[in-house]
Design a protein around this motif. Structure first.
Motif, PDB file in Angstrom:
ATOM      1  N   LEU A   1       0.823  -1.199   0.000  1.00  0.00           N
ATOM      2  CA  LEU A   1       0.000   0.000   0.000  1.00  0.00           C
ATOM      3  C   LEU A   1       0.854   1.244   0.000  1.00  0.00           C
ATOM      4  O   LEU A   1       0.531   2.235  -0.676  1.00  0.00           O
ATOM      5  N   LEU A   2       1.964   1.227   0.735  1.00  0.00           N
ATOM      6  CA  LEU A   2       2.835   2.389   0.774  1.00  0.00           C
ATOM      7  C   LEU A   2       3.356   2.717  -0.619  1.00  0.00           C
ATOM      8  O   LEU A   2       3.430   3.874  -1.010  1.00  0.00           O
ATOM      9  N   VAL A   3       3.687   1.695  -1.380  1.00  0.00           N
ATOM     10  CA  VAL A   3       4.157   1.921  -2.746  1.00  0.00           C
ATOM     11  C   VAL A   3       3.055   2.545  -3.573  1.00  0.00           C
ATOM     12  O   VAL A   3       3.275   3.484  -4.343  1.00  0.00           O
ATOM     13  N   LEU A   4       1.822   2.044  -3.427  1.00  0.00           N
ATOM     14  CA  LEU A   4       0.700   2.579  -4.190  1.00  0.00           C
ATOM     15  C   LEU A   4       0.399   4.011  -3.798  1.00  0.00           C
ATOM     16  O   LEU A   4       0.093   4.855  -4.639  1.00  0.00           O
ATOM     17  N   VAL A   5       0.493   4.312  -2.501  1.00  0.00           N
ATOM     18  CA  VAL A   5       0.254   5.673  -2.035  1.00  0.00           C
ATOM     19  C   VAL A   5       1.281   6.618  -2.619  1.00  0.00           C
ATOM     20  O   VAL A   5       0.964   7.688  -3.133  1.00  0.00           O
ATOM     21  N   LEU A   6       2.547   6.225  -2.569  1.00  0.00           N
ATOM     22  CA  LEU A   6       3.606   7.084  -3.058  1.00  0.00           C
ATOM     23  C   LEU A   6       3.541   7.249  -4.567  1.00  0.00           C
ATOM     24  O   LEU A   6       3.917   8.283  -5.096  1.00  0.00           O
ATOM     25  N   SER A   7       3.040   6.236  -5.280  1.00  0.00           N
ATOM     26  CA  SER A   7       2.993   6.329  -6.734  1.00  0.00           C
ATOM     27  C   SER A   7       1.785   7.104  -7.220  1.00  0.00           C
ATOM     28  O   SER A   7       1.617   7.300  -8.411  1.00  0.00           O
ATOM     29  N   ALA A   8       0.938   7.581  -6.295  1.00  0.00           N
ATOM     30  CA  ALA A   8      -0.246   8.319  -6.700  1.00  0.00           C
ATOM     31  C   ALA A   8       0.057   9.773  -6.993  1.00  0.00           C
ATOM     32  O   ALA A   8      -0.796  10.493  -7.480  1.00  0.00           O
ATOM     33  N   CYS A   9       1.256  10.233  -6.668  1.00  0.00           N
ATOM     34  CA  CYS A   9       1.615  11.616  -6.960  1.00  0.00           C
ATOM     35  C   CYS A   9       2.999  11.640  -7.572  1.00  0.00           C
ATOM     36  O   CYS A   9       3.561  10.608  -7.893  1.00  0.00           O
ATOM     37  N   GLU A  10       3.569  12.810  -7.723  1.00  0.00           N
ATOM     38  CA  GLU A  10       4.811  12.916  -8.455  1.00  0.00           C
ATOM     39  C   GLU A  10       6.014  12.354  -7.696  1.00  0.00           C
ATOM     40  O   GLU A  10       7.029  12.077  -8.292  1.00  0.00           O
TER      41      GLU A  10
ATOM     42  N   ARG B   1       1.075   5.995 -25.165  1.00  0.00           N
ATOM     43  CA  ARG B   1      -0.296   6.212 -24.697  1.00  0.00           C
ATOM     44  C   ARG B   1      -0.371   6.706 -23.251  1.00  0.00           C
ATOM     45  O   ARG B   1      -1.460   6.986 -22.754  1.00  0.00           O
ATOM     46  N   ALA B   2       0.752   6.796 -22.585  1.00  0.00           N
ATOM     47  CA  ALA B   2       0.755   7.239 -21.186  1.00  0.00           C
ATOM     48  C   ALA B   2       0.265   8.675 -21.084  1.00  0.00           C
ATOM     49  O   ALA B   2       0.646   9.526 -21.887  1.00  0.00           O
ATOM     50  N   PRO B   3      -0.613   8.980 -20.124  1.00  0.00           N
ATOM     51  CA  PRO B   3      -1.117  10.348 -19.973  1.00  0.00           C
ATOM     52  C   PRO B   3      -0.025  11.313 -19.537  1.00  0.00           C
ATOM     53  O   PRO B   3       1.053  10.891 -19.091  1.00  0.00           O
ATOM     54  N   ALA B   4      -0.292  12.585 -19.689  1.00  0.00           N
ATOM     55  CA  ALA B   4       0.686  13.614 -19.328  1.00  0.00           C
ATOM     56  C   ALA B   4       1.069  13.478 -17.863  1.00  0.00           C
ATOM     57  O   ALA B   4       0.221  13.566 -16.971  1.00  0.00           O
ATOM     58  N   ASN B   5       2.354  13.275 -17.613  1.00  0.00           N
ATOM     59  CA  ASN B   5       2.827  13.105 -16.238  1.00  0.00           C
ATOM     60  C   ASN B   5       4.347  13.214 -16.209  1.00  0.00           C
ATOM     61  O   ASN B   5       5.028  12.910 -17.179  1.00  0.00           O
ATOM     62  N   ALA B   6       4.853  13.682 -15.096  1.00  0.00           N
ATOM     63  CA  ALA B   6       6.284  13.688 -14.826  1.00  0.00           C
ATOM     64  C   ALA B   6       6.426  13.316 -13.352  1.00  0.00           C
ATOM     65  O   ALA B   6       5.660  13.785 -12.520  1.00  0.00           O
ATOM     66  N   TYR B   7       7.383  12.449 -13.058  1.00  0.00           N
ATOM     67  CA  TYR B   7       7.542  12.028 -11.668  1.00  0.00           C
ATOM     68  C   TYR B   7       8.984  11.691 -11.364  1.00  0.00           C
ATOM     69  O   TYR B   7       9.782  11.418 -12.260  1.00  0.00           O
ATOM     70  N   GLN B   8       9.295  11.731 -10.081  1.00  0.00           N
ATOM     71  CA  GLN B   8      10.635  11.390  -9.604  1.00  0.00           C
ATOM     72  C   GLN B   8      10.563  10.054  -8.892  1.00  0.00           C
ATOM     73  O   GLN B   8       9.634   9.779  -8.134  1.00  0.00           O
ATOM     74  N   THR B   9      11.543   9.203  -9.147  1.00  0.00           N
ATOM     75  CA  THR B   9      11.588   7.890  -8.534  1.00  0.00           C
ATOM     76  C   THR B   9      13.043   7.516  -8.259  1.00  0.00           C
ATOM     77  O   THR B   9      13.944   8.337  -8.453  1.00  0.00           O
TER      78      THR B   9
END
Length: 236
Positions: free
Chosen positions: A7-16, A79-87
């Protein structure tokens, strides 16, 4: 607890600020991109070199022993929607990923640099670790409360999952404002104008000031950029 970790991974992946696996996927060649993205991708290369250099310098200046070897990639999924994220990759190396539609949505190098600087700032500020810690604390507290009130194993598990969400979101707005502030500095030092870059928010839906929302209102973010720009001498 394994479900909580997931769940923590899913929570963190919900934003940038996120830690999903796509960071290991290499960026495609510009010739493989759609025509409307190809020109923007050429601009992306120049911006990523300038912002990447300043992000590394700022990271080394503000952290001690942290991994400052940024990788900036393009998501090959057209096809990925507009998004930018740090990982982070498996070696703990900071990675910034842009989808092709995100690149195409920017109107100039200043907007692209601002978004890139913002994502780099998330790593420099240690937001993934801080958000994960907040989520873990929330899961523990909510689980303990459920146990004290006589909850069974299922109730405690549900409370832990809810606590992880609440904990992760508790300071997410502050993290975004911190990233906007430092991202403004990185953008400026990279040779781009953050006051032009922040105009990107004019085309982003305003999330408002929702309870446990992941992002602050757009006006508040623009204000953070303007205040930082004033300190840099861009606004008199």
């Amino acid at each position: 607890m394994r479900r909580i970790a997931l769940l923590l991974v899913l929570v963190l992946s919900a934003c940038e600020v996120t830690a999903p696996p796509p960071a290991t996927v290499p960026a495609p060649q510009s010739s493989a991109l759609p025509p409307n993205t190809r020109v923007a991708a050429k601009n992306f290369d120049a911006v990523s070199q300038a912002v990447g250099a300043q992000a590394r310098a700022e990271c080394k200046r503000r952290t001690s022993g942290g991994n400052c070897d940024f990788r900036i990639l393009i998501d090959p999924d057209k096809r990925a929607p507009a998004n930018a994220y740090q990982t982070l990759d498996k070696q703990g190396r900071p990675v910034i990923v842009f989808t092709q539609s995100m690149i195409a949505s920017t109107r100039n190098g200043d907007e692209l640099a601002f978004v890139m600087g913002h994502e780099a700032a998330h790593h420099i500020r240690g937001h993934i670790a801080r958000q994960s810690q907040n989520a873990a604390v929330g899961a523990i507290v909510f689980g303990q409360l459920a146990g004290l009130t006589g909850g069974n194993a299922a109730a405690i598990d549900a409370a832990q999952q809810l606590g992880a969400v609440v904990g992760a979101r508790s300071y997410s707005k502050e993290f975004e404002l911190e990233a906007d502030q430092l991202g403004t500095i990185i953008t400026y030092n990279a040779g781009y104008n953050p006051l032009v870059g922040v105009l990107f928010f004019d085309r982003v839906p305003d999330p408002g000031n929702r309870f446990l929302g992941s992002h602050p209102p757009n006006a508040q973010r623009v204000q953070a950029v303007n205040q930082t720009a004033r300190q840099l001498g861009l606004i008199r």
